[in-house]
Design an enzyme around this catalytic site. Sequence first.
Site, PDB file in Angstrom:
ATOM      1  N   GLU A  44       0.833  -1.190   0.000  1.00 19.19           N
ATOM      2  CA  GLU A  44       0.000   0.000   0.000  1.00 19.19           C
ATOM      3  C   GLU A  44       0.875   1.250   0.000  1.00 19.19           C
ATOM      4  O   GLU A  44       1.898   1.316   0.680  1.00 19.19           O
ATOM      5  CB  GLU A  44      -0.877  -0.007   1.256  1.00 19.19           C
ATOM      6  CG  GLU A  44      -1.808   1.191   1.366  1.00 19.19           C
ATOM      7  CD  GLU A  44      -2.553   1.243   2.688  1.00 19.19           C
ATOM      8  OE1 GLU A  44      -3.708   1.713   2.699  1.00 19.19           O
ATOM      9  OE2 GLU A  44      -1.978   0.808   3.718  1.00 19.19           O
ATOM     10  N   LYS A 123      -9.817   0.812  -1.381  1.00 18.04           N
ATOM     11  CA  LYS A 123      -9.835   0.563   0.056  1.00 18.04           C
ATOM     12  C   LYS A 123     -11.201   0.959   0.618  1.00 18.04           C
ATOM     13  O   LYS A 123     -11.751   2.010   0.262  1.00 18.04           O
ATOM     14  CB  LYS A 123      -8.728   1.362   0.743  1.00 18.04           C
ATOM     15  CG  LYS A 123      -8.526   1.018   2.218  1.00 18.04           C
ATOM     16  CD  LYS A 123      -7.302   1.749   2.768  1.00 18.04           C
ATOM     17  CE  LYS A 123      -6.993   1.348   4.196  1.00 18.04           C
ATOM     18  NZ  LYS A 123      -5.762   2.016   4.691  1.00 18.04           N
ATOM     19  N   CYS A 157      -4.795  -3.262   3.380  1.00 19.36           N
ATOM     20  CA  CYS A 157      -4.314  -2.963   4.731  1.00 19.36           C
ATOM     21  C   CYS A 157      -5.406  -3.115   5.801  1.00 19.36           C
ATOM     22  O   CYS A 157      -5.760  -4.216   6.178  1.00 19.36           O
ATOM     23  CB  CYS A 157      -3.685  -1.572   4.747  1.00 19.36           C
ATOM     24  SG  CYS A 157      -2.561  -1.281   6.143  1.00 19.36           S
TER      25      CYS A 157
END
Length: 286
Positions: A44, A123, A157
Amino acid sequence: MNVKIATAQYDISFLENWSSYQSKVERWVVEAAEQDAKILLFPEYASMELASLFGEAVYSSLSRQLAAMQSLLDDYLDLFRSLAKKYQCIIQSGTFPVKTDSGAYRNRAYLFMPDGQIDYQDKLMMTRFENEQWLIQKGEELRYFDTEYGRIAINVCYDSEFPMLARKQVEAGANLILVPSCTDTLAGYHRVKIGCQARALENQCYVVQSTLVGHAPWSEAVDVNIGAAAIYTPVDRGFPDNGILAEGKLNAVQWVIAEVSLSACGTVREQGQVFNYRDWPLQNAF
């Protein structure tokens, strides 16, 4: 079908020019390809080193670097598209902060296929830093991707710390979840690591984490980066007893590479010592 996966502990650099970025990324891809890796995962915000190309007034400003980086997006996409085709591998390039038509920024994880196709997962769960300081907004759709090795998915993440996201992707047929991550504390790294291992255990699937490493005091966004890449597995017969197929050295700059069998996920769900995947719905009875 077996496939070799390479997951990066990628160091953030201060770049001289675009050509130095191209050369760096291709060196990484070549190193993995020479070891027969066919799925490559970068971390990321690995793209944030590109902010160094714009000068101190830009890279020291959270808002200015986001705006400036949009001028490099097409080149970024062309670079990774060409590398995936040239070396005939699937590349998840980490994430790039993309300005959408609405004007909002999204933390976007692109997936590049060997035939030139490109797809992405935004995300979905944003950290406090992204919400409160960087003003990057959450995505709107949970996705999965069909490849020659089977269906795969991406949790960016913090997304990996929320079990229902991965569960929906696995129920849709994904046996491999890629987790590009960027963490600036040891605790943050372990949160993502624990989340990845939990997702692999409860879904009896593979989860692969990549980490950004090293210090970039010039960067307002990614100045400290801590972690280790790893390939996590179900914790059952036919897999490592600790559920870790391969793991890098903390904060080292390296690839972590191992071969996986995505079909083994179906086997362990039918013949394992426990049935984590199958027994998931039983929780609803309580």
